[in-house]
Scaffold this active site. Structure first.
Site, short mmCIF file in Angstrom:
data_model
loop_
_atom_site.label_atom_id
_atom_site.label_comp_id
_atom_site.label_asym_id
_atom_site.label_seq_id
_atom_site.Cartn_x
_atom_site.Cartn_y
_atom_site.Cartn_z
N ASP A 65 -18.43 73.48 40.93
CA ASP A 65 -17.30 73.17 40.04
C ASP A 65 -17.07 71.67 40.17
OD1 ASP A 65 -14.97 72.77 38.68
OD2 ASP A 65 -13.87 74.42 39.62
N ASN A 92 -22.85 65.77 31.60
CA ASN A 92 -22.75 66.49 30.33
C ASN A 92 -21.63 67.52 30.31
OD1 ASN A 92 -23.90 67.86 27.74
ND2 ASN A 92 -23.93 69.47 29.28
N TYR A 156 -8.20 66.47 25.02
CA TYR A 156 -9.65 66.23 25.00
C TYR A 156 -9.97 64.82 24.51
CZ TYR A 156 -14.57 66.94 23.63
OH TYR A 156 -15.93 66.84 23.47
N ALA A 158 -8.04 62.17 24.54
CA ALA A 158 -7.60 61.19 25.53
C ALA A 158 -8.59 61.09 26.68
CB ALA A 158 -6.21 61.56 26.05
N ALA A 159 -9.08 62.25 27.13
CA ALA A 159 -10.03 62.26 28.23
C ALA A 159 -11.35 61.60 27.83
CB ALA A 159 -10.29 63.70 28.69
N LYS A 160 -11.83 61.89 26.62
CA LYS A 160 -13.09 61.31 26.17
C LYS A 160 -12.96 59.80 25.91
CE LYS A 160 -15.95 64.77 26.30
NZ LYS A 160 -17.04 64.78 27.30
N ILE A 188 -22.31 68.89 16.40
CA ILE A 188 -23.60 69.35 16.88
C ILE A 188 -23.72 70.85 16.68
CG2 ILE A 188 -25.14 69.52 18.88
CD1 ILE A 188 -23.74 67.03 19.98
#
Length: 257
Positions: A65, A92, A156, A158-160, A188
């Protein structure tokens, strides 16, 4: 590397760790490195029924994890032990379901940020310690959401966005022994995302993409091969957009309908 000499995308004798490499994009990335001759370790929270395989080689699996700093460090240690070295890390693992920012719980936000921003750092830090000895490459898989957020993606996105900034910061600190680069992925076509694109399999969505198709996992995998190879020996802190040109402005989409 002698920059005046030949370059290669042959990864024979090289060692690669792909987080989240048991399915989807990560599976394709692992398989591409195997096909190019590399030894590959993939990780996930549970072992899949089928592991990536190509070129007569099969990826090794380690359960981890990566949101847990100790587990991430142990993962890198074991991967380097099993492969005898560590040349490439592909961060990834990531993702998020859609969530309404007005009502989403703090716990949800914490988990999404942990997976998409903190975990890549937790794995990159011990990988850097290994790679500083003989050199290496770290590739962070980001998302167009980090630069062009959509509804339902607040945590998501904000994190990326943070992952892209983290990539550039680490590139400054860890050069020249370790190169750190970023891939901004667009839409994708994966099995997990198939239901998102509608009954037409994404045909309508593809119409707003300049390349007129959704990306496939191999598009991202091939970019990883490039960034990890000698062809990209002078690239660090770079961001490569694998999104088919993004999305056409609404006024052009309307004019073609």
């Amino acid at each position: 590397m002698d920059v005046t000499g030949d370059v290669t995308v042959d990864f024979g004798g090289r060692a690669v760790l792909v987080t989240g490499g048991t399915k989807g994009i990560g599976f394709a990335i692992a398989r591409a490195f195997l096909a190019a001759g590399a030894g590959v370790v993939v990780c996930g929270r549970s072992e899949p029924a089928v592991l990536p395989a190509a070129g007569g080689r099969t990826a090794r699996f380690l359960a981890a994890d990566v949101r847990d700093p100790a587990a991430a460090a142990h993962l890198v240690e074991r991967a380097a032990e099993q492969l005898g070295r560590l040349d490439v890390l592909v961060n990834n693992a990531g993702g998020s379901p859609s969530a309404d920012a007005a009502t989403v719980s703090p716990r949800f936000v914490e988990r999404i940020v942990a997976l998409n921003l903190l975990a890549p750092f937790y794995v990159a830090q011990p990988a850097n310690r290994v790679m500083q000895e003989s050199g290496g490459v770290i590739i962070n898989i980001g998302s167009v959401a980090g630069v062009d957020p959509q509804p339902g993606t607040a945590a998501y996105s904000a994190a990326k966005a943070g992952l892209l900034a983290l990539t550039r910061a680490l590139a400054l600190e860890w050069a020249p022994r370790v190169r750190v680069n970023h891939i901004t992925t667009g839409l994708i076509r994966t099995e997990a995302a198939a239901t998102v694109y509608g009954a037409d399999g994404g045909a309508a969505v593809a119409e707003v993409i300049p390349m007129r198709r959704l990306a496939v996992p191999a598009d991202v995998a091939n970019t990883c091969l490039y960034l990890a190879s000698d062809l990209a020996a002078y690239l660090t802190g770079a961001d490569i957009a694998v999104h088919g040109g993004g999305e056409l402005p609404a006024r052009y989409v309307v004019s073609r309908s």
